[in-house]
Scaffold this active site. Structure first.
Site, short mmCIF file in Angstrom:
data_model
loop_
_atom_site.label_atom_id
_atom_site.label_comp_id
_atom_site.label_asym_id
_atom_site.label_seq_id
_atom_site.Cartn_x
_atom_site.Cartn_y
_atom_site.Cartn_z
CD GLU A 87 -8.07 -8.43 -2.58
OE1 GLU A 87 -7.69 -7.70 -2.00
OE2 GLU A 87 -8.81 -8.40 -3.27
CD GLU A 135 -11.05 -5.23 -0.09
OE1 GLU A 135 -11.11 -4.27 -0.58
OE2 GLU A 135 -9.93 -5.71 0.66
C1 BGP Z 1 -8.25 -4.34 -1.88
C2 BGP Z 1 -8.66 -4.81 -3.14
C3 BGP Z 1 -7.68 -5.26 -4.28
C4 BGP Z 1 -6.39 -4.71 -4.25
C5 BGP Z 1 -5.69 -4.58 -2.73
C6 BGP Z 1 -4.66 -3.79 -2.43
O1 BGP Z 1 -8.62 -3.58 -1.08
O2 BGP Z 1 -9.63 -5.67 -2.94
O3 BGP Z 1 -8.19 -5.05 -5.54
O4 BGP Z 1 -6.09 -3.59 -4.79
O5 BGP Z 1 -6.64 -3.97 -1.75
O6 BGP Z 1 -4.83 -2.34 -2.35
P1 BGP Z 1 -4.14 -1.40 -3.32
O7 BGP Z 1 -4.17 -1.95 -4.56
O8 BGP Z 1 -4.79 -0.04 -3.04
O9 BGP Z 1 -2.57 -1.17 -2.69
#
Ligand code: BGP
Length: 485
Positions: A382, A188
């Protein structure tokens, strides 16, 4: 039409959210090790959750306990990796996206030679994956850079971090190139302005009169240069390797067809894709340069930087997709949080408990938009829904809502493939419950596998298959033909 033969079905994890072992194997402190769980802060207030300061860092460094530092313990993948990889293999994973913690190999980020304990840990991981025929997709930087570089140089704002990252990447290619042919540079990469500390080690109170925004764009430039160098190295050191960029795809729709809303929406979508534009096209978009100039933002560039960026482009475009938003010029439009963003609510969509708006069709729209823009293979690295799960009396976990989330997204993914999008694979976030990046919660569960641990680290760490485990296992077995629950 269906998913192509050889479609890379799997799951995605990140070292700082899963491994734990924050002091094992001579690992150094990473920016994740000072992230705190804030039980009294509204989970929809992501800015408060990711906020950091030199003072907070100092306090965290003095605190040897991990109760309020969940990323120090993760789900103890460090000691459970054999069991967890075996569970992923049982689901039939073709690929596992994982990150290599920079501080396991280079504890402060500045060592000239890597830490042998860290090298050995990932050697064991890749050996285990090889035994299960699971292809690694490795993220080099996933919100876990050395804390020492943040404190000493204000992270990526300092040019010296480019050389440190290139040394780390070269070490990974040298030691793991025999196992890994798919790589990602920065997780990201676009999130630097949303949470500069986790993404680039930038500490707001160290930004001085330059200010945080200028520091972010300077740090981002250094990351673009480093990415260019690393792309070149990857191709030279690992013949046949593929390296991709990784974008938070934050698709945004106009709240109304009023031209003002459409124009504001266009701006947001172009800003979101600027980061992948640079890594795919090998240059800063002219309109971004003009926007920076209009805002008086000066980026210091060294001779040759733009050549490095031009010559070091990526082979594919990967992205995270969770939710969509709308945009409106109406200051009173109702807003709702998304993945470290605040967008205008879409009345046609439902929201998760964390306020993220669930939009499967948005995945199809994103796939078609990105493929049309870049004409490069894509990879969804993701996608998933964070939610609370309940363990029944008999130990079962009925997460029908998660099956429905994935089923609807897979239907849209297949439509995009039918439309001609070249999609390499899909890794869900996350195949096993782990620590939330934004809130450091354990209770925001994403997994097909439940982990017995609460937000404060209490629990047996036992792993339990949820209903969705068996559903996803069947999806993979039938290569996406059978999506029925
Ligand atoms: C993205 C990240 C991941 C993961 C995902 C879910 O931004 O790349 O690492 O964490 O978000 O978000 P969160 O864990 O804040 O619910």
């Amino acid at each position: 039409m269906a998913f192509p033969e050889g479609f890379l079905w799997g799951g995605a994890i990140a070292a700082n959210q899963i491994e734990g072992g924050w002091k094992e194997g001579n690992k150094g402190l990473s920016v994740a090790d000072v992230a705190t769980y804030k039980p009294n802060v509204d989970v929809k207030n992501y800015k408060a959750h990711v906020a950091i300061s030199s003072e907070a860092i100092k306090k965290a460094m003095a605190d040897t306990d991990d109760t309020y530092y969940p990323k120090r313990r993760g789900i103890d993948f460090y000691h459970h990796y054999k069991e967890d990889i075996a569970l992923f293999a049982e689901m039939g994973f073709k690929v596992l996206r994982l990150s290599i913690a920079w501080t396991r190999l280079f504890p402060t980020g500045e060592e000239e030679t890597p830490n042998p304990d860290g090298l050995a840990f990932y050697e064991n991981i890749f050996q285990e994956m090889k035994q299960h025929n699971i292809e690694p997709l490795v993220t080099l930087s996933h919100y876990e850079m050395p804390l020492s570089l943040a404190l000493k140089y204000n992270g990526w704002t300092d040019r010296r971090v480019v050389d440190d990252f290139v040394r780390f990447s070269k070490t990974c290619f040298e030691h793991y190139g025999k196992y890994v042919k798919y790589w990602l540079n920065f997780n990201e990469v676009d999130s630097i302005l949303r949470h500069p500390f986790t993404t680039a080690g930038i500490i707001p109170d160290l930004c001085g009169e330059k200010g945080e925004t200028v520091c972010c764009y300077q740090a981002l430039h250094h990351q673009f240069v480093a990415a260019g160098m690393v792309s070149k190295l990857c191709h030279e050191m690992i013949p046949g390797s593929k390296i991709g960029c990784m974008l938070t795809k934050l698709i945004t729709y106009p709240r109304t067809c009023a031209p003002e809303d459409v124009a504001a929406t266009q701006k947001k979508n172009l800003e979101n894709m600027f980061y992948s534009d640079v890594m795919v096209f090998g240059e800063y978009p002219r309109m971004i340069l003009r926007d920076l100039e209009n805002r008086g933002i000066q980026i210091e560039m060294k001779d040759g930087d733009l050549d490095i960026i031009r010559e070091g482009t990526v082979d594919f475009v990967s992205f995270s997709y969770y939710m969509s938003m709308t945009e409106s010029v109406d200051p009173n439009a109702e807003r709702t949080p998304g993945n470290t963003v605040l967008g205008v609510k879409n009345p046609y969509l439902k929201s998760s408990e964390w306020g993220w708006q669930v939009d499967p069709i948005g995945l199809r729209i994103s796939l078609i938009e990105l493929y049309d823009r870049y004409k490069k293979p894509l990879f969804v690295v993701e996608n998933g829904i964070g939610a609370k799960d309940t363990v029944e009396e008999d130990g079962s976990i009925h997460d029908a809502y998660r099956i429905e989330y994935f089923r609807r997204h897979f239907i849209e993914m297949e439509k995009a493939i039918d439309a001609g999008v070249e999609l390499m694979g899909y890794t869900s976030w996350a195949p096993i419950d782990l620590i939330s990046a934004s809130t450091s919660q354990m209770s925001k569960r994403y997994g097909f596998i439940y982990v017995d641990q609460d937000d404060l680290g209490n629990g047996t760490l036992n792993r339990t298959k949820k209903d969705s485990f068996y559903w996803y296992q069947n999806v993979i077995r039938t290569n996406g033909k059978n999506l029925d629950a």
